[in-house]
Write an enzyme that holds these catalytic residues in place. Sequence first.
Site, PDB file in Angstrom:
ATOM      1  CG  ASP A  93      -0.280  -0.030   2.550  1.00 19.36           C
ATOM      2  OD1 ASP A  93       0.742  -0.729   2.675  1.00 19.36           O
ATOM      3  OD2 ASP A  93      -0.747   0.649   3.487  1.00 19.36           O
ATOM      4  CD  GLU A 147       4.335   0.327   6.740  1.00 24.40           C
ATOM      5  OE1 GLU A 147       5.243   0.535   7.559  1.00 24.40           O
ATOM      6  OE2 GLU A 147       3.888   1.233   5.999  1.00 24.40           O
TER       7      GLU A 147
HETATM    8 ZN   LIG Z   1       6.886   2.321   3.854  1.00 22.38          ZN
END
Ligand SMILES: [Zn+2]
Length: 407
Positions: free
Chosen positions: A87, A149
């Site tokens: 992401d 993340e």
């Molecule tokens: Zn990163």
Amino acid sequence: MAQPDQDRYAHSTRGAPRSLDIIRELVKIDTTSRRSNLALIDCVSRYLASHGVAWRLSHDDEGAKANLFATIGDAKRPGIVLSGHTDVVPVDGQAWSVDPWAATVQEDRLVGRGAADMKSFLGIVLAALPDMLALPLAMPIHLAFSYDEEVGCIGVGRMIRDMQAMGVAPGICIVGEPTGMKVVTGHKGKLAMRAHVHGREAHSALAPYAVNALDYAAEIVVELRRMQRELASEGPFNREYDPPYSTLHAGVLRAGTALNIVPRDATLDFEFRTVPQDDPHRLLARLKTYCETELVPTMTAIAPESAIEFETKSDNPGLHTEESASVVERIERLARNGRGGKVAFASEAGQFQRAGFEAVICGPGSIGDAHKPDEFITFEQIEMGEAFIARVIDEAREGANSRHATR
Ligand SMILES: [Zn+2]
């Protein structure tokens, strides 16, 4: 996923890195954390399939996002995890001079969202797949590509649990966040929380007979500030970090609808970022005790339904690898660009460490160029990343006792 095509970038003064086409393909897929990442996962899955490599997915609750895990070699032996997130952060409101999703090549750099953080690392690893497969590996290489993340290292936990369920032996974990190819050994842990404060609403002229949720949320903010002053003056301290003590921070307070209404509900988002000697759950327990003893009794004395509830938004452990650990020397020898000490940004490395892996952060690009408009990575950094992964593969072939990388 396309095979590398050197000729298309012949106009570049230094020629294109071999992994550039794959990196560009990844950058062109919008994987902003609020969106699904499945288009990227499909793309990577097809590429793995074309090389005869099996993979596993672990999805989020809605099935809209997935982690991808694949092993080259024998997963029962301790190996090397190459970890990265799929992401990226949003481009909303940022002044880009090019289309953030076009993966634009400008001279000797690639411009696009995720170019530095961290699709170049993913692309470099994927482009090296034929090399991983060319000869048997004494240590397996694992590809661990996560979702979500950037919104609190949320996805990777499921992948690690899946790895444990499969019996993947812990070994080394390299998280390829952009460190300019320096070996980073630590970052603070972060516990992100939301407090829900419930009071009783009333006409503001009758405020003393109601319970103002905004007021009590503000009391929590004041207590956080008191705790922060104490941590800053009394520690615990660790001079490797900046600031060298644990930090507390309130970021969002939502409450109220109109001035003449006593607010019934308030939510407060806050966080703890802790040095290795500290425990965010110790700090949270202290805050909860304060609420239960100092705030809730005065609230319920007026309105028995009053309450303060806490919701964990994310709980990401810090990375704390000793500079003297053998893994640090070993990865430094393969990356050949020195050490980066401790960093301010969070990563998934702490979760791998908690699961028993020897973890460091080392990857191409600069974190200073990430999350900004016109995010970029230089070809030089991509090539340093390619050379690093080539040496990692050599190391995996020669096995755990190797001290002589050949490239
Ligand atoms: Zn990163």
